[in-house]
Motif scaffolding. Sequence first.
Motif, PDB file in Angstrom:
ATOM      1  N   HIS A 108       0.825  -1.218   0.000  1.00  0.00           N
ATOM      2  CA  HIS A 108       0.000   0.000   0.000  1.00  0.00           C
ATOM      3  C   HIS A 108       0.862   1.272   0.000  1.00  0.00           C
ATOM      4  O   HIS A 108       0.555   2.234   0.704  1.00  0.00           O
ATOM      5  CB  HIS A 108      -0.942   0.012   1.202  1.00  0.00           C
ATOM      6  N   GLN A 109       1.915   1.272  -0.809  1.00  0.00           N
ATOM      7  CA  GLN A 109       2.791   2.432  -0.861  1.00  0.00           C
ATOM      8  C   GLN A 109       2.103   3.655  -1.456  1.00  0.00           C
ATOM      9  O   GLN A 109       2.574   4.775  -1.296  1.00  0.00           O
ATOM     10  CB  GLN A 109       4.052   2.094  -1.676  1.00  0.00           C
ATOM     11  N   TYR A 110       0.996   3.452  -2.132  1.00  0.00           N
ATOM     12  CA  TYR A 110       0.244   4.560  -2.720  1.00  0.00           C
ATOM     13  C   TYR A 110      -0.590   5.304  -1.679  1.00  0.00           C
ATOM     14  O   TYR A 110      -1.167   6.346  -1.974  1.00  0.00           O
ATOM     15  CB  TYR A 110      -0.673   4.043  -3.832  1.00  0.00           C
ATOM     16  N   ARG A 111      -0.661   4.779  -0.462  1.00  0.00           N
ATOM     17  CA  ARG A 111      -1.406   5.447   0.602  1.00  0.00           C
ATOM     18  C   ARG A 111      -0.468   6.393   1.346  1.00  0.00           C
ATOM     19  O   ARG A 111       0.162   6.030   2.337  1.00  0.00           O
ATOM     20  CB  ARG A 111      -1.988   4.421   1.567  1.00  0.00           C
ATOM     21  N   THR A 112      -0.336   7.593   0.848  1.00  0.00           N
ATOM     22  CA  THR A 112       0.558   8.565   1.474  1.00  0.00           C
ATOM     23  C   THR A 112      -0.104   9.164   2.712  1.00  0.00           C
ATOM     24  O   THR A 112      -1.332   9.169   2.840  1.00  0.00           O
ATOM     25  CB  THR A 112       0.911   9.695   0.488  1.00  0.00           C
ATOM     26  N   ARG A 113       0.701   9.681   3.605  1.00  0.00           N
ATOM     27  CA  ARG A 113       0.177  10.251   4.848  1.00  0.00           C
ATOM     28  C   ARG A 113      -0.550  11.560   4.567  1.00  0.00           C
ATOM     29  O   ARG A 113      -0.017  12.454   3.912  1.00  0.00           O
ATOM     30  CB  ARG A 113       1.319  10.501   5.826  1.00  0.00           C
TER      31      ARG A 113
ATOM     32  N   GLY B 150      -1.357  13.882   6.727  1.00  0.00           N
ATOM     33  CA  GLY B 150      -0.995  14.963   7.641  1.00  0.00           C
ATOM     34  C   GLY B 150      -0.267  16.099   6.952  1.00  0.00           C
ATOM     35  O   GLY B 150       0.349  15.928   5.898  1.00  0.00           O
ATOM     36  N   ASP B 151      -0.340  17.293   7.566  1.00  0.00           N
ATOM     37  CA  ASP B 151       0.295  18.495   7.031  1.00  0.00           C
ATOM     38  C   ASP B 151      -0.164  18.770   5.602  1.00  0.00           C
ATOM     39  O   ASP B 151       0.617  19.150   4.737  1.00  0.00           O
ATOM     40  CB  ASP B 151       1.819  18.371   7.089  1.00  0.00           C
ATOM     41  N   ASN B 152      -1.469  18.534   5.379  1.00  0.00           N
ATOM     42  CA  ASN B 152      -2.073  18.801   4.074  1.00  0.00           C
ATOM     43  C   ASN B 152      -1.328  18.076   2.953  1.00  0.00           C
ATOM     44  O   ASN B 152      -1.032  18.643   1.911  1.00  0.00           O
ATOM     45  CB  ASN B 152      -2.120  20.312   3.792  1.00  0.00           C
ATOM     46  N   HIS B 153      -1.000  16.804   3.210  1.00  0.00           N
ATOM     47  CA  HIS B 153      -0.378  15.910   2.222  1.00  0.00           C
ATOM     48  C   HIS B 153       1.034  16.363   1.814  1.00  0.00           C
ATOM     49  O   HIS B 153       1.482  16.024   0.710  1.00  0.00           O
ATOM     50  CB  HIS B 153      -1.242  15.795   0.962  1.00  0.00           C
ATOM     51  N   PHE B 154       1.744  17.076   2.680  1.00  0.00           N
ATOM     52  CA  PHE B 154       3.053  17.589   2.252  1.00  0.00           C
ATOM     53  C   PHE B 154       4.018  16.460   1.900  1.00  0.00           C
ATOM     54  O   PHE B 154       4.865  16.612   1.010  1.00  0.00           O
ATOM     55  CB  PHE B 154       3.668  18.470   3.343  1.00  0.00           C
TER      56      PHE B 154
ATOM     57  N   VAL C 137       0.292  14.390 -13.803  1.00  0.00           N
ATOM     58  CA  VAL C 137      -0.411  13.250 -13.208  1.00  0.00           C
ATOM     59  C   VAL C 137      -1.568  13.730 -12.336  1.00  0.00           C
ATOM     60  O   VAL C 137      -2.665  13.162 -12.357  1.00  0.00           O
ATOM     61  CB  VAL C 137       0.577  12.373 -12.403  1.00  0.00           C
ATOM     62  N   PHE C 138      -1.334  14.793 -11.558  1.00  0.00           N
ATOM     63  CA  PHE C 138      -2.416  15.358 -10.737  1.00  0.00           C
ATOM     64  C   PHE C 138      -3.590  15.808 -11.607  1.00  0.00           C
ATOM     65  O   PHE C 138      -4.757  15.650 -11.233  1.00  0.00           O
ATOM     66  CB  PHE C 138      -1.903  16.555  -9.929  1.00  0.00           C
ATOM     67  N   LYS C 139      -3.270  16.382 -12.742  1.00  0.00           N
ATOM     68  CA  LYS C 139      -4.320  16.873 -13.641  1.00  0.00           C
ATOM     69  C   LYS C 139      -5.199  15.727 -14.139  1.00  0.00           C
ATOM     70  O   LYS C 139      -6.420  15.868 -14.278  1.00  0.00           O
ATOM     71  CB  LYS C 139      -3.662  17.582 -14.831  1.00  0.00           C
ATOM     72  N   LEU C 140      -4.570  14.568 -14.375  1.00  0.00           N
ATOM     73  CA  LEU C 140      -5.290  13.428 -14.928  1.00  0.00           C
ATOM     74  C   LEU C 140      -5.944  12.551 -13.871  1.00  0.00           C
ATOM     75  O   LEU C 140      -7.034  12.006 -14.090  1.00  0.00           O
ATOM     76  CB  LEU C 140      -4.342  12.579 -15.782  1.00  0.00           C
ATOM     77  N   PHE C 141      -5.292  12.400 -12.720  1.00  0.00           N
ATOM     78  CA  PHE C 141      -5.739  11.403 -11.748  1.00  0.00           C
ATOM     79  C   PHE C 141      -6.127  11.990 -10.390  1.00  0.00           C
ATOM     80  O   PHE C 141      -6.474  11.243  -9.474  1.00  0.00           O
ATOM     81  CB  PHE C 141      -4.656  10.338 -11.558  1.00  0.00           C
ATOM     82  N   GLY C 142      -6.043  13.305 -10.253  1.00  0.00           N
ATOM     83  CA  GLY C 142      -6.471  13.926  -9.012  1.00  0.00           C
ATOM     84  C   GLY C 142      -5.302  14.376  -8.143  1.00  0.00           C
ATOM     85  O   GLY C 142      -4.275  13.704  -8.066  1.00  0.00           O
ATOM     86  N   ILE C 143      -5.494  15.537  -7.497  1.00  0.00           N
ATOM     87  CA  ILE C 143      -4.443  16.117  -6.658  1.00  0.00           C
ATOM     88  C   ILE C 143      -4.358  15.347  -5.347  1.00  0.00           C
ATOM     89  O   ILE C 143      -5.344  15.190  -4.628  1.00  0.00           O
ATOM     90  CB  ILE C 143      -4.732  17.607  -6.403  1.00  0.00           C
ATOM     91  N   TYR C 144      -3.156  14.853  -5.068  1.00  0.00           N
ATOM     92  CA  TYR C 144      -2.878  14.091  -3.846  1.00  0.00           C
ATOM     93  C   TYR C 144      -3.772  12.860  -3.708  1.00  0.00           C
ATOM     94  O   TYR C 144      -4.077  12.431  -2.595  1.00  0.00           O
ATOM     95  CB  TYR C 144      -3.013  14.976  -2.607  1.00  0.00           C
TER      96      TYR C 144
END
Length: 428
Positions: free
Chosen positions: A32-37, A39-43, A87-94
Motif C-alpha cells: 500500500h505504498q500509494y497510501r501517502t500520509r 498529515g500536514d495537508n499531504h506535504f 499526473v495530478f491533472k489526470l488522476f487527481g491532486i494528492y
Amino acid sequence: MASSLRPALPRFFVWLLPLSLALQLATISAFHQYRTRPGDNHFEFGWEMGRVGRSIALGRGFSSPYEGDTGPTAWEPPLYPYLIGGVFKLFGIYSQASAWVLLSINSLFATLTCIPIFFIAHKTFGERVALRSAVTWALCPYVWYWSVHWIWDTTFTPLVLACLFLQALELQDRSGWRGWILFGALYGVGALANPTMLAFLPFCGLWIWRQRYRRGLASLGDVVLASLVFVLVLSPWVVRNYEVFGRFVFIRDDFGLQIRLGNGPSADGMLMAYLQPNLNKLELEKFQRMGELAYAESCKKMAFDWIRSHPGRFALISLKRFFYYWNGVPRATDSVAPVDFRTSAFLATSVLALWGLGRVLRQKRPGAWLFAGLVLTYPTAYYFVFPHARYRHPIEPELVILIVFLLSEAIKRQPTALQHFPEQQNPV
C-alpha cells in the motif's frame, strides 16, 4: 539505445525487464505504498515538488513550494514537478491513483536503468559482469525501495546519469556528430531534473577529450556542438526564471536554505530539519513575507557567516558528512546497545564499491578513471550541505557494476576443491 558500437541486448532481457517492473508494481500494491500520509495537508506526497505540482494542476503555474500562494518559484528543478502536475491533472491532486501512477513511473525508470548498466559493464568489464550487473539491479529490493516509496526524481536521475556515463564511454572513440548532440541533450535534461549531476560534467568532458586526443581524434567542433545543444535545452527554463524574477536564476534558487540546513550553531553533520519552512512556522512566515529569493539569500548569509566564524568546526562536520554519505546517516534510536548495525549493509556496499574501484584503477581497465571521476565529483556538494541515503542513489548503477566486478574477480580466483585436495583427483 541502439548503436552499432554496442552488442545486442541478451534475449533474457525480454523477461528480466517485465519481471523487475512487475515485482515493483506488486510491491506498491501489496504494501500500500500509494497510501501517502494525509498529515500536514499531504506535504509528504512529493514534498516541495508535490506542492509545485499541485499549483501546476490548479492552473497557477510553477509556483508555491510551501503553504500559501507565494508566487512563481524556482525552488525545485522543473522536470519532476511538471510530471507530478500532469499526473495530478489526470488522476487527481494528492489522490491514491496519482500516487500509484507516479510510483509506477518511478519503477519504470528504475527498470530501464538495467539497459545502460548492461552496456556500461559490457564495454568496461565484459559480458559476464554485464549480465550479473543488470540482473542484480533488476532484482535488488534496495533499488525497489526508492522506486516504490519516494515520489521524487530519485529513479529518473540514475537512469539519465547512467545513459550519460555510457555515452561518454562511447564518445571516446566514436566519429560523427550525433553522439555529441545526444550527450548535450542528455546533460541538459539531467540538469533540469537534478542539477547536482553538473558536478560530474567538467571531469567527464575532460576525460572524453583526453581519450580522443590519445586516439588522434579531433574534438573541438564536437564539444562546441554539444555545448550549444546543452545551452538550448536549458535556455527556456533560464529565460522563464529571468522573466518571473527579473534576474538571472540558474535552474533552482534554494541553495541558501540547503547550506543553512547543514551549517549553523547546532550543526552536527546531519540535516537540521527543524529549520525547514514546512516544519518551522517562523521560517514559513519569513519565506512568505520576504519571498523566496530574499529568503534564500538570508539563509545563505547566515550559513556563510557561521562558516567564516567557525572554520575548524565546519571542516570537522564536513568530514562527518563525508563519512555519513558513504556509511549511511545515523538514525535516532532508544536502544542501549553500544553499536547500531542498521547502516551496516549501506556501509558494506560502499566499501565493496570503493574496493572494486581501486582494483579497476590498478588493472587500468577501460573507463577506470571515468568511474573514479564520478565517485570523486558527484557527491561533493553533499559533503558541505548535508547527507541523505537517497543522495547516493544516482551513482549506484555504477557502484553496482564495481561491486559485481569485484565479486566476479573474487569468484574467478577461488581455487577449486580439487586444488585444495589434490589427493582426491585420483581416488584409489
